[in-house]
Design an enzyme around this catalytic site. Structure first.
Site, PDB file in Angstrom:
ATOM      1  N   LYS A 114     -28.166 -25.090 -16.541  1.00  0.00           N
ATOM      2  CA  LYS A 114     -28.631 -26.475 -16.625  1.00  0.00           C
ATOM      3  C   LYS A 114     -29.868 -26.598 -17.501  1.00  0.00           C
ATOM      4  O   LYS A 114     -30.030 -27.577 -18.237  1.00  0.00           O
ATOM      5  CB  LYS A 114     -28.938 -27.035 -15.226  1.00  0.00           C
ATOM      6  CG  LYS A 114     -27.686 -27.355 -14.425  1.00  0.00           C
ATOM      7  CD  LYS A 114     -28.030 -28.165 -13.180  1.00  0.00           C
ATOM      8  CE  LYS A 114     -26.763 -28.600 -12.451  1.00  0.00           C
ATOM      9  NZ  LYS A 114     -27.057 -29.266 -11.185  1.00  0.00           N
ATOM     10  N   LYS A 195     -13.308 -28.781 -17.214  1.00  0.00           N
ATOM     11  CA  LYS A 195     -13.187 -29.571 -15.986  1.00  0.00           C
ATOM     12  C   LYS A 195     -13.662 -31.001 -16.218  1.00  0.00           C
ATOM     13  O   LYS A 195     -14.613 -31.252 -16.969  1.00  0.00           O
ATOM     14  CB  LYS A 195     -13.930 -28.909 -14.827  1.00  0.00           C
ATOM     15  CG  LYS A 195     -15.424 -28.990 -14.884  1.00  0.00           C
ATOM     16  CD  LYS A 195     -16.043 -28.701 -13.500  1.00  0.00           C
ATOM     17  CE  LYS A 195     -17.509 -29.090 -13.535  1.00  0.00           C
ATOM     18  NZ  LYS A 195     -18.090 -29.410 -12.251  1.00  0.00           N
ATOM     19  N   LYS A 198     -18.774 -35.789 -15.330  1.00  0.00           N
ATOM     20  CA  LYS A 198     -19.522 -36.941 -15.845  1.00  0.00           C
ATOM     21  C   LYS A 198     -20.301 -36.561 -17.105  1.00  0.00           C
ATOM     22  O   LYS A 198     -20.722 -37.426 -17.854  1.00  0.00           O
ATOM     23  CB  LYS A 198     -20.450 -37.511 -14.782  1.00  0.00           C
ATOM     24  CG  LYS A 198     -21.514 -36.544 -14.313  1.00  0.00           C
ATOM     25  CD  LYS A 198     -22.410 -37.178 -13.276  1.00  0.00           C
ATOM     26  CE  LYS A 198     -23.390 -36.172 -12.699  1.00  0.00           C
ATOM     27  NZ  LYS A 198     -22.795 -35.235 -11.748  1.00  0.00           N
TER      28      LYS A 198
HETATM   29  P1  ADP Z   1     -19.858 -33.380 -12.320  1.00  0.00           P
HETATM   30  O1  ADP Z   1     -19.210 -32.116 -12.834  1.00  0.00           O
HETATM   31  O2  ADP Z   1     -19.166 -34.610 -12.759  1.00  0.00           O
HETATM   32  O3  ADP Z   1     -21.345 -33.386 -12.608  1.00  0.00           O
HETATM   33  P2  ADP Z   1     -20.710 -32.594  -9.725  1.00  0.00           P
HETATM   34  O4  ADP Z   1     -21.133 -31.289 -10.306  1.00  0.00           O
HETATM   35  O5  ADP Z   1     -21.760 -33.559  -9.321  1.00  0.00           O
HETATM   36  O6  ADP Z   1     -19.712 -33.313 -10.753  1.00  0.00           O
HETATM   37  O7  ADP Z   1     -19.751 -32.271  -8.524  1.00  0.00           O
HETATM   38  C1  ADP Z   1     -19.735 -32.910  -7.259  1.00  0.00           C
HETATM   39  C2  ADP Z   1     -18.600 -32.314  -6.446  1.00  0.00           C
HETATM   40  O8  ADP Z   1     -17.331 -32.557  -7.076  1.00  0.00           O
HETATM   41  C3  ADP Z   1     -18.686 -30.785  -6.302  1.00  0.00           C
HETATM   42  O9  ADP Z   1     -18.237 -30.438  -5.007  1.00  0.00           O
HETATM   43  C4  ADP Z   1     -17.726 -30.273  -7.354  1.00  0.00           C
HETATM   44  O10 ADP Z   1     -17.188 -29.008  -7.037  1.00  0.00           O
HETATM   45  C5  ADP Z   1     -16.637 -31.341  -7.361  1.00  0.00           C
HETATM   46  N1  ADP Z   1     -16.059 -31.457  -8.695  1.00  0.00           N
HETATM   47  C6  ADP Z   1     -16.707 -31.886  -9.807  1.00  0.00           C
HETATM   48  N2  ADP Z   1     -15.885 -31.910 -10.867  1.00  0.00           N
HETATM   49  C7  ADP Z   1     -14.667 -31.499 -10.420  1.00  0.00           C
HETATM   50  C8  ADP Z   1     -13.390 -31.319 -11.031  1.00  0.00           C
HETATM   51  N3  ADP Z   1     -13.216 -31.576 -12.308  1.00  0.00           N
HETATM   52  N4  ADP Z   1     -12.359 -30.882 -10.270  1.00  0.00           N
HETATM   53  C9  ADP Z   1     -12.543 -30.615  -8.965  1.00  0.00           C
HETATM   54  N5  ADP Z   1     -13.713 -30.769  -8.318  1.00  0.00           N
HETATM   55  C10 ADP Z   1     -14.776 -31.204  -9.021  1.00  0.00           C
HETATM   56 NA    NA Z   2     -22.151 -31.184 -13.065  1.00  0.00          NA
END
Ligand code: ADP
Ligand code: NA
Length: 327
Positions: A114, A195, A198
């Site tokens: 990060k 994946k 956001k």
């Molecule tokens: P982002 O990747 O959009 O920043 P976060 O890291 O805030 O999302 O993830 C919040 C939750 O959602 C976590 O438990 C993460 O494992 C799950 N998550 C995020 N992106 C995915 C994805 N593409 N597929 C499955 N689970 C996800």
């Molecule tokens: Na993230």
């Protein structure tokens, strides 16, 4: 006996959760309400680890809570609260921070990842896993739903709770990781080997609060291969495979069944049906979110009650902790 306690949190760092968040994490939160003693929090303190705008954070925190209620979290079956409403989180994080080795904290790989992507790197980003350990330990969580990316942080929580117990007497439950369902990630629609996130351009991300027309357009424009067959093949057809996975997860129809149903039909028909499925899924959620946002008193009441319940547990934990450390 009592149900095992789970704790999970999500950051209010976007205007909407996306389908990856829902399928990978939040739908399991809903399911766990009936089998576990579930504590769920919107972790707004964690949202300060990257740059933020106060009014936007305030709004996003409420939208996050409204979405959690809208997807099916039920305050009579779980404890839902906002992290900053329970000041014990920061107090315990300080104490845990003083018990964490600098080298130990430096080994957290997510920080490096990060930090390399951010212009301003605050100390909070570095100590974030310690706050996460406090989130979990305060409630004596037995289980923490984690993906691969969070394993190292849970390991730190286990080490800190064990260390505290060894030094000051048995105080904390040492939590276990809890792998819920499918661990494969939902992929981005434009970059099907990455994946859905956001942090990727929004054309590939299906947000729960996107307008139905926008969702349909994103699905129609999803990147696929140059073939015609609707068939799951992770290596050669990652785009179609991802769409099949979303279709299957939202309808409960298994992938083999979908492959049969769409034999001889083109990508266009399949995408158009998937768009219908996704829109049918989000429309009632969006209606419920709107209702919560239009009725701030009800949302406040739910969150105040959640905070009261969380705080009762957290305050009791901290009473012991404060005594044990010599306050
Ligand atoms: P982002 O990747 O959009 O920043 P976060 O890291 O805030 O999302 O993830 C919040 C939750 O959602 C976590 O438990 C993460 O494992 C799950 N998550 C995020 N992106 C995915 C994805 N593409 N597929 C499955 N689970 C996800
Ligand atoms: Na993230």
């Amino acid at each position: 006996g009592r149900r095992p306690r789970v704790l999970s949190g999500i950051q209010p760092t976007a205007d909407s959760f996306h389908l990856g968040n829902y399928l990978g994490a939040l739908r399991h939160w809903v399911a766990l309400q009936d089998t576990h003693d579930a504590f769920y929090c919107v972790v707004d303190l964690h949202a300060l680890t990257l740059e933020w705008v106060p009014e936007q954070l305030r709004a996003r925190t409420r939208i996050a809570a409204a979405q959690l209620l809208a997807i099916g979290l039920d305050p009579s079956r779980c404890t839902l609260f906002i992290q900053s409403h329970v000041p014990e989180h920061t107090e315990l994080a300080w104490i845990f921070g003083c018990l964490t080795g600098y080298g130990e904290a430096s080994r957290m790989t997510q920080f490096k990842d990060k930090a390399s992507r951010s212009e301003h790197v605050g100390v909070g980003l570095f100590t974030y896993p310690i706050l996460q350990a406090a989130d979990i330990a305060l409630y004596h969580a037995d289980l923490v739903p984690v993906g691969e990316d969070q394993r190292q942080h849970l390991e730190l929580t286990r080490n800190l709770t064990q260390r505290f117990n060894a030094r000051f007497g048995p105080t904390f439950t040492v939590p276990e990781p809890y792998i819920v369902g499918e661990t494969r990630k939902i992929a981005d629609l434009q970059h099907p080997t990455a994946k859905m996130s956001k942090s990727l351009p929004e054309a590939g991300t299906l947000y729960l609060l996107d307008e139905p027309r926008r969702l349909a357009k994103k699905i129609r424009s999803a990147v696929t291969d140059s073939g015609t067959e609707i068939r799951a093949d992770e290596v050669n057809k990652p785009g179609i495979t991802n769409l099949l996975r979303i279709f299957s997860a939202l309808t409960g129809r298994d992938i083999a069944q979908l492959e049969d149903d769409y034999a001889g039909k083109g990508y266009g028909t399949f995408k158009s049906d998937l768009a219908d499925v996704v829109v049918e899924f989000v429309v009632p959620i969006q209606e419920r979110v709107r209702r919560y946002l239009d009725d701030p008193d009800t949302l406040d009441a739910v969150l105040t009650e959640g905070a009261d319940r969380a705080r009762a547990v957290a305050a009791e934990t901290m009473e012991t902790v404060r005594d044990r450390v010599g306050f």
